[in-house]
Write a protein that holds these residues in place. Structure first.
Motif, PDB file in Angstrom:
ATOM      1  N   ILE A  31       0.893  -1.158   0.000  1.00 51.46           N
ATOM      2  CA  ILE A  31       0.000   0.000   0.000  1.00 51.46           C
ATOM      3  C   ILE A  31       0.927   1.203   0.000  1.00 51.46           C
ATOM      4  N   ALA A  32       0.895   1.926  -1.134  1.00 53.55           N
ATOM      5  CA  ALA A  32       1.850   3.023  -1.296  1.00 53.55           C
ATOM      6  C   ALA A  32       1.125   4.353  -1.326  1.00 53.55           C
ATOM      7  N   GLY A  33       1.697   5.321  -0.626  1.00 51.15           N
ATOM      8  CA  GLY A  33       1.084   6.653  -0.597  1.00 51.15           C
ATOM      9  C   GLY A  33       1.912   7.635  -1.408  1.00 51.15           C
ATOM     10  N   LEU A  34       1.265   8.349  -2.300  1.00 47.27           N
ATOM     11  CA  LEU A  34       1.930   9.411  -3.066  1.00 47.27           C
ATOM     12  C   LEU A  34       1.454  10.718  -2.460  1.00 47.27           C
ATOM     13  N   LEU A  35       2.335  11.347  -1.694  1.00 50.79           N
ATOM     14  CA  LEU A  35       1.921  12.511  -0.913  1.00 50.79           C
ATOM     15  C   LEU A  35       2.645  13.772  -1.375  1.00 50.79           C
ATOM     16  N   GLY A  36       1.977  14.886  -1.135  1.00 50.62           N
ATOM     17  CA  GLY A  36       2.603  16.157  -1.508  1.00 50.62           C
ATOM     18  C   GLY A  36       1.598  17.279  -1.358  1.00 50.62           C
ATOM     19  N   PRO A  37       2.116  18.508  -1.202  1.00 49.28           N
ATOM     20  CA  PRO A  37       1.179  19.641  -1.085  1.00 49.28           C
ATOM     21  C   PRO A  37       0.480  19.917  -2.418  1.00 49.28           C
ATOM     22  N   TYR A 189      -2.174   5.291  -3.501  1.00 42.36           N
ATOM     23  CA  TYR A 189      -3.179   6.323  -3.301  1.00 42.36           C
ATOM     24  C   TYR A 189      -2.559   7.653  -2.936  1.00 42.36           C
ATOM     25  N   THR A 190      -3.265   8.706  -3.306  1.00 41.67           N
ATOM     26  CA  THR A 190      -2.784  10.041  -2.951  1.00 41.67           C
ATOM     27  C   THR A 190      -3.703  10.578  -1.850  1.00 41.67           C
ATOM     28  N   SER A 191      -3.147  11.376  -0.984  1.00 37.68           N
ATOM     29  CA  SER A 191      -3.968  11.941   0.079  1.00 37.68           C
ATOM     30  C   SER A 191      -3.291  13.173   0.682  1.00 37.68           C
ATOM     31  N   HIS A 192      -4.134  14.019   1.249  1.00 34.69           N
ATOM     32  CA  HIS A 192      -3.610  15.129   2.032  1.00 34.69           C
ATOM     33  C   HIS A 192      -3.566  14.758   3.505  1.00 34.69           C
ATOM     34  N   LEU A 193      -4.274  13.665   3.823  1.00 32.52           N
ATOM     35  CA  LEU A 193      -4.434  13.293   5.231  1.00 32.52           C
ATOM     36  C   LEU A 193      -3.264  12.401   5.654  1.00 32.52           C
ATOM     37  N   LEU A 194      -2.290  13.022   6.287  1.00 33.74           N
ATOM     38  CA  LEU A 194      -1.036  12.318   6.571  1.00 33.74           C
ATOM     39  C   LEU A 194      -1.166  11.302   7.702  1.00 33.74           C
ATOM     40  N   GLU A 195      -2.081  11.584   8.599  1.00 35.07           N
ATOM     41  CA  GLU A 195      -2.321  10.634   9.695  1.00 35.07           C
ATOM     42  C   GLU A 195      -2.851   9.322   9.111  1.00 35.07           C
ATOM     43  N   GLU A 196      -3.719   9.503   8.145  1.00 33.94           N
ATOM     44  CA  GLU A 196      -4.327   8.362   7.457  1.00 33.94           C
ATOM     45  C   GLU A 196      -3.247   7.565   6.700  1.00 33.94           C
ATOM     46  N   ALA A 197      -2.365   8.288   6.030  1.00 33.21           N
ATOM     47  CA  ALA A 197      -1.294   7.636   5.269  1.00 33.21           C
ATOM     48  C   ALA A 197      -0.344   6.893   6.210  1.00 33.21           C
ATOM     49  N   GLN A 198      -0.053   7.535   7.342  1.00 33.65           N
ATOM     50  CA  GLN A 198       0.842   6.930   8.335  1.00 33.65           C
ATOM     51  C   GLN A 198       0.272   5.610   8.839  1.00 33.65           C
ATOM     52  N   GLN A 199      -1.068   5.626   9.030  1.00 35.28           N
ATOM     53  CA  GLN A 199      -1.760   4.450   9.568  1.00 35.28           C
ATOM     54  C   GLN A 199      -1.845   3.335   8.531  1.00 35.28           C
ATOM     55  N   LEU A 200      -2.014   3.709   7.266  1.00 33.18           N
ATOM     56  CA  LEU A 200      -2.342   2.717   6.244  1.00 33.18           C
ATOM     57  C   LEU A 200      -1.143   2.236   5.417  1.00 33.18           C
ATOM     58  N   CYS A 201      -0.221   3.154   5.097  1.00 30.85           N
ATOM     59  CA  CYS A 201       0.754   2.834   4.048  1.00 30.85           C
ATOM     60  C   CYS A 201       1.959   2.029   4.525  1.00 30.85           C
ATOM     61  N   ASP A 202       2.389   1.111   3.631  1.00 30.87           N
ATOM     62  CA  ASP A 202       3.635   0.387   3.872  1.00 30.87           C
ATOM     63  C   ASP A 202       4.805   1.289   3.496  1.00 30.87           C
ATOM     64  N   GLN A 225      13.991  11.685  10.238  1.00 34.17           N
ATOM     65  CA  GLN A 225      13.733  13.123  10.379  1.00 34.17           C
ATOM     66  C   GLN A 225      13.528  13.529  11.840  1.00 34.17           C
ATOM     67  N   GLN A 226      13.655  12.535  12.724  1.00 34.23           N
ATOM     68  CA  GLN A 226      13.444  12.747  14.164  1.00 34.23           C
ATOM     69  C   GLN A 226      12.131  13.480  14.405  1.00 34.23           C
ATOM     70  N   ALA A 227      11.098  12.929  13.800  1.00 34.18           N
ATOM     71  CA  ALA A 227       9.767  13.540  13.909  1.00 34.18           C
ATOM     72  C   ALA A 227       8.812  12.600  14.621  1.00 34.18           C
ATOM     73  N   GLN A 228       7.774  13.201  15.225  1.00 35.84           N
ATOM     74  CA  GLN A 228       6.788  12.409  15.969  1.00 35.84           C
ATOM     75  C   GLN A 228       5.709  11.835  15.055  1.00 35.84           C
ATOM     76  N   SER A 229       5.505  12.530  13.937  1.00 37.76           N
ATOM     77  CA  SER A 229       4.431  12.084  13.031  1.00 37.76           C
ATOM     78  C   SER A 229       4.840  12.330  11.584  1.00 37.76           C
ATOM     79  N   LEU A 230       4.092  11.732  10.706  1.00 35.94           N
ATOM     80  CA  LEU A 230       4.363  11.915   9.272  1.00 35.94           C
ATOM     81  C   LEU A 230       4.114  13.366   8.860  1.00 35.94           C
ATOM     82  N   GLU A 231       3.143  13.979   9.558  1.00 40.68           N
ATOM     83  CA  GLU A 231       2.822  15.378   9.236  1.00 40.68           C
ATOM     84  C   GLU A 231       4.032  16.267   9.520  1.00 40.68           C
TER      85      GLU A 231
END
Lengths: 244, 430
Positions: A31-37, A189-202, A225-231
């Motif tokens: 399950i691949a996410g294509l993300l971007g602004p 899939y493409t999405s703006h919802l990064l929480e959703e992508a974090q939860q779903l994507c491999d 990136q030493q980040a807490q979330s994908l967002e």
């Protein structure tokens, strides 16, 4: 399941190129996410993969096949869920699905079986004979997905499948995508919802200004990136300035 | 084939669920056709069977004036009014009524007209008789100048004015010739009174060639002339048929905008079979709409007091012609749907372009009465060729053998529209 190399695209009369040497790849059956602004080049990429837009340079392979040269072979193996509701609003869900199923050449019996199966799976069996225009936003999204599933594609490409839907519908759609993937089907899939992508994507690819910014597994990217979330990763890599 | 059929059925289903759309596509052109036929009925009849009232003032009271009045009375288009409120009209009164616009024209036959005609006839008979050695002489005097006076309402159309003047002149000439011939015949008959043979019957002999009016084709069962129904029903039915571009263009743009096109194009196999199913539906719909208009022309118009539409008897050729016309209209719809990005751009352009193409194509008024430049421009309108083909079939008893040129031109238009649409779509991919 997807390899893109040095893809370039500038629309006629456009001030800036939409894609500037985009290269990325997604592994088979993931399950691949294509993300971007906004304006990053997501929709252009999907349109090139579907053959609706021709790239100026570079190449793209889907399921090991060239999207330009082997379009016909690709078509029967993929399903595309457009961002907008690509269904006839005055027809019922049943009528819409029957028409699309017939275009895919499904036999009457198989089509009936699949329509009933998916309507039930997506909780639309009771509204099967209601015109799409009377559906809620979530119901329309679900029907829109079913229309791309009738031929049970190896790879499902979805453009913002959960945009503007209620929490329950979104949860249902995400659960379905996970279970469909477990059956051995790939999902992009493409999405703006990064929480959703974090939860779903491999795996995910973040693109911006028509170029790949970063690619990898969500957890690995967060560590890198030493980040807490994908967002947070997204904002660190693409900046906080507003996009039109 | 399966995709074509599935798409055809789907389009039928979509159309069946759009009741306002059905109403617009059938009732609006029907209302327009009926209305235009009714509105234009009077102008068409003006030259045909309208009864025209003429104020007739006979100040002469002689034989020639009476005969002229009787001859004009026998022409169906003219009604001679000699009295108003049981009073004989005077020249001044007639002139006043025409001036006020109550009547279109008045004819004044001044005193001495009959006497002048008789004198002129006697002069001719005497001259000819003398040259042929006939004895005796009819009474004659010097000619005096007399003229019929005709007063026209200033608003009367020039064509109508000329037609009335021609009718009057023809009758005056006819009566004068009859009188001259009668006098001459009498003189010559007197000279030959000793022989027992039949009279000379000059008038009969001088009518050897008559005019016989025949309209329509050689094999036409009906003697057709154009009338309001015969012009307006096919013309406005074609106008309505071409309005099918509105739903076609709207449909194509909507599918492109909402992602349906993306979904359809991702279906294995050629997109053209789906396109063919769509186009097939619109062609059938256009044909159905046109034949409904023709049926209304044949059945509804007589109920409204208009003539019934005559559609000739080349039904096979008519079907083929309408098929080609509907295909051309559909192709134009595809073109409009392709070159414009939004319905707001496409629909006004499509509608106004149909109005322009119909105006230069002879739908509003026959092409023959357009200025020369516009008549040349008419060749660029598919509606002109469509109307020409239909008129050929209806009014000139044509067949496929006589309308093939128009149909080929329409097919070339369709081909051109599809080619431009195809090029636009492929440019969009780039």
């Amino acid at each position: 399941m997807l390899q893109i190399q040095q893809l370039e695209k500038t629309y006629k009369n456009a001030a800036e190129p939409s894609l500037q040497g985009l290269s990325l790849q997604f592994s088979d059956k993931s399950i691949a996410g294509l993300l971007g602004p906004n304006g990053a080049g997501k929709t252009t990429t999907i349109s090139i993969l579907c053959g609706l837009v021709k790239a100026d340079a570079g190449n793209a392979m889907l399921l090991g096949m060239d999207v330009e040269k082997e379009r016909e072979a690709i078509k029967s193996r993929i399903g595309v869920v457009p961002q907008s509701i690509a269904l006839y609003p005055t027809l019922t869900a049943m009528e819409n699905l029957q028409y699309i199923g017939r275009l895919y050449g499904l036999s009457t019996a198989l089509l009936k079986e699949r329509i009933n199966h998916y309507l039930q799976l997506f909780g639309l069996e009771k509204s099967a004979h209601k015109a799409i225009r009377y559906y809620s936003g979530g119901m329309k999204r679900r029907a829109n997905i079913i229309a791309s599933l009738l031929h049970e594609p190896e790879l499902l490409i979805l453009d913002e499948p959960t945009a503007g839907v209620d929490v329950q519908s979104r949860n249902m759609i995400l659960q379905f995508l996970a279970s469909y993937n477990k059956l051995g089907h790939g999902i992009i899939y493409t999405s703006h919802l990064l929480e959703e992508a974090q939860q779903l994507c491999d795996e995910i690819a973040i693109i911006d200004h028509g170029r790949l910014v970063v690619q990898g597994k969500p957890t690995e990217l967060m560590q890198e990136q030493q980040a807490q979330s994908l967002e947070q990763v997204f904002l660190q890599l693409t900046g906080s300035s507003l996009r039109d | 084939m399966r995709k074509i059929l599935a798409t055809f059925l789907n389009e039928s289903r979509l159309f069946a669920k759009d009741l306002p759309g059905i109403a617009l596509l059938f009732l609006m052109p029907l209302a327009l056709t009926v209305l235009m036929a009714l509105i234009q009925d009077a102008p068409f009849r003006e030259y045909q069977d309208i009864r025209f009232e003429i104020l007739w003032v006979d100040e002469d009271g002689g034989k020639m004036a009476k005969q002229l009045g009787a001859e004009l009375d026998s022409i169906p288009q003219f009604v001679l009014i000699r009295k108003l409120n049981n009073q004989l009209l005077t020249a001044a009164k007639a002139q006043e009524l025409v001036q006020k616009g109550d009547f279109k024209l008045a004819v004044i036959v001044p005193r001495g007209v009959s006497a002048e005609v008789a004198n002129s006839a006697n002069q001719v008979a005497n001259e000819l008789g003398a040259k042929m050695g006939a004895p005796g002489k009819l009474p004659q005097r010097e000619s005096r100048e007399v003229a019929l006076e005709i007063y026209f309402d200033p608003v009367i159309k020039q064509a109508m004015k000329l037609s009335i003047l021609n009718a009057l002149e023809k009758q005056v000439t006819k009566i004068q010739a009859e009188i001259i011939l009668a006098r001459l015949e009498n003189r010559l008959d007197e000279q030959a009174s000793d022989s027992a043979g039949p009279g000379l019957r000059l008038q009969e002999k001088l009518q050897a060639v008559r005019i016989k009016e025949i309209s329509g084709g050689e094999n036409s069962p009906a003697r057709l002339t154009t009338n309001s129904v015969q012009h307006n029903v096919p013309a406005w039915a074609l106008f309505g048929l071409f309005f099918i571009i509105i739903p076609i263009a709207g449909n194509f743009i909507r599918e492109r905008e909402d992602g349906s096109l993306m979904r359809i194009k991702m279906i294995p196999g050629s997109y053209y079979s789906i396109l063919l199913g769509k186009l097939g539906f619109y062609i059938v719909l256009g044909m159905l709409q046109f034949f409904v208009m023709l049926a209304a022309g044949a059945l509804v118009m007589p109920i409204l007091g208009l003539d019934s539409l005559q559609i000739g008897n080349a039904f096979g050729s008519l079907f083929l012609a309408v098929l080609v016309i509907a295909a051309t209209a559909t192709a134009y719809g595809v073109l409009i749907g392709s070159i414009f990005q939004t319905p707001n751009q496409a629909l006004p352009f499509g509608a106004i372009s149909i109005v322009i193409l119909s105006a230069i194509g002879g739908v509003w008024v026959p092409v023959e009465i357009l200025p020369a430049g516009l008549q040349q421009l008419a060749n660029l309108s598919p509606l002109h060729w469509a109307l020409d083909a239909i008129n050929e079939l209806f009014l000139r008893s044509g067949s496929i053998m006589t309308v093939w040129k128009q149909l080929i031109i329409l097919l070339l238009f369709a081909l051109l529209f599809f080619m431009i649409a195809g090029m636009t779509e492929s440019r969009r991919r780039r």
